[in-house]
Design an enzyme around this catalytic site. Structure first.
Site, PDB file in Angstrom:
ATOM      1  CG  ASP A  48      52.173  23.114  16.631  1.00  0.00           C
ATOM      2  OD1 ASP A  48      53.346  22.976  17.005  1.00  0.00           O
ATOM      3  OD2 ASP A  48      51.272  22.284  16.876  1.00  0.00           O
ATOM      4  CE1 TYR A  76      47.439  26.290  23.006  1.00  0.00           C
ATOM      5  CE2 TYR A  76      46.960  25.205  25.100  1.00  0.00           C
ATOM      6  CZ  TYR A  76      47.873  25.724  24.191  1.00  0.00           C
ATOM      7  OH  TYR A  76      49.216  25.662  24.484  1.00  0.00           O
ATOM      8  CG  ASP A  90      48.767  20.086  12.244  1.00  0.00           C
ATOM      9  OD1 ASP A  90      49.204  19.370  11.316  1.00  0.00           O
ATOM     10  OD2 ASP A  90      49.492  20.879  12.881  1.00  0.00           O
ATOM     11  NE  ARG A 182      50.618  19.595  16.517  1.00  0.00           N
ATOM     12  CZ  ARG A 182      51.735  18.905  16.345  1.00  0.00           C
ATOM     13  NH1 ARG A 182      51.795  17.964  15.415  1.00  0.00           N
ATOM     14  NH2 ARG A 182      52.789  19.135  17.097  1.00  0.00           N
TER      15      ARG A 182
END
Length: 236
Positions: A48, A76, A90, A182
């Protein structure tokens, strides 16, 4: 390096760049350096715009390996703010709801995180590249249309609480292809009887490729200068 025959390169995608921005920047500079009109360049796994970190880019015939890299395990580091939600899960969209957080403790967070390790079902975010009747879900969502996406089966290998400065927590996630961090933030918020959204995300590993192996966009010119010069010298 033989970019036409195919090379695999590692980049650290900057904040607010799309994955395509990075691919297009590299392709443009590569074409100019090689003095060719076009060359195949693709990436193995979208990040993203509000995420940073490891992105694998393939050139030439190596683009056939993209699917191989997409299926590799990813790691992550995510920062979540508890007690607030946004439509995009987000910072792309403004906060749309506020929830209580007074009942949340570090112990509760650790207990909830354990429930997400293993095989889980996850509904992708409506602000995602998933296709609905031939259109991207985010295109429909941004037009104000109602989007329903079916849950997908995913695997979370590891989920570790790195820091807990309530209402902000940082977690390390090791997961399979197709995992939306997310959406994981959304689900963690719900499991805590509150809400949550992502305020920071960095992909730190894809397979065996880690951040310290990646170049930034600012390093592309120097990288190509060295690699293309070496190629010319080898042919003398």
């Amino acid at each position: 390096m033989d970019f036409i025959a195919g090379e695999v390169l590692y980049f650290n995608k900057p904040l607010r760049w799309t994955s395509f921005d990075l691919v297009n920047k590299f392709r443009y500079k590569l074409c100019r350096k090689l003095k060719v009109k076009k060359i195949k360049v693709g990436h193995a796994g979208t990040l993203d715009p509000l995420a940073t970190g490891v992105m694998i880019v393939c050139t030439g015939k190596a683009t056939k390996r993209i699917e191989e890299f997409q299926y590799q395990t990813k790691e992550y580091v995510a920062t979540l703010k508890l007690g607030e939600t946004t439509p995009s899960f987000d910072l792309e969209k403004e906060v749309d709801a506020v929830y209580p957080t007074a009942h949340i403790t570090r112990e509760l967070v650790e207990k909830v995180l354990k429930g997400f390790v293993g095989t889980i079902q996850q509904a992708p975010p409506v602000f995602s590249a998933c296709k609905v009747e031939g259109k991207r879900a985010y295109e429909l969502a941004r037009q104000g249309e109602t989007v329903e996406l079916k849950p997908k089966t995913l695997v979370i290998d590891e989920l570790e609480l790195l820091s807990c400065d309530l209402p902000v927590i940082r977690i390390r996630v090791v997961c399979s292809k197709g995992t939306y961090i997310r959406a994981l933030a959304r689900d963690i918020g719900k499991a805590l009887d509150s809400g949550a959204h992502l305020i920071g995300l960095e992909r730190t590993r894809v397979g065996n490729v880690t951040l310290d192996m990646c170049m930034s966009p600012e390093e592309i010119d120097d990288f190509l200068e060295k690699q293309v010069v070496v190629k010319v010298e080898e042919n003398k």
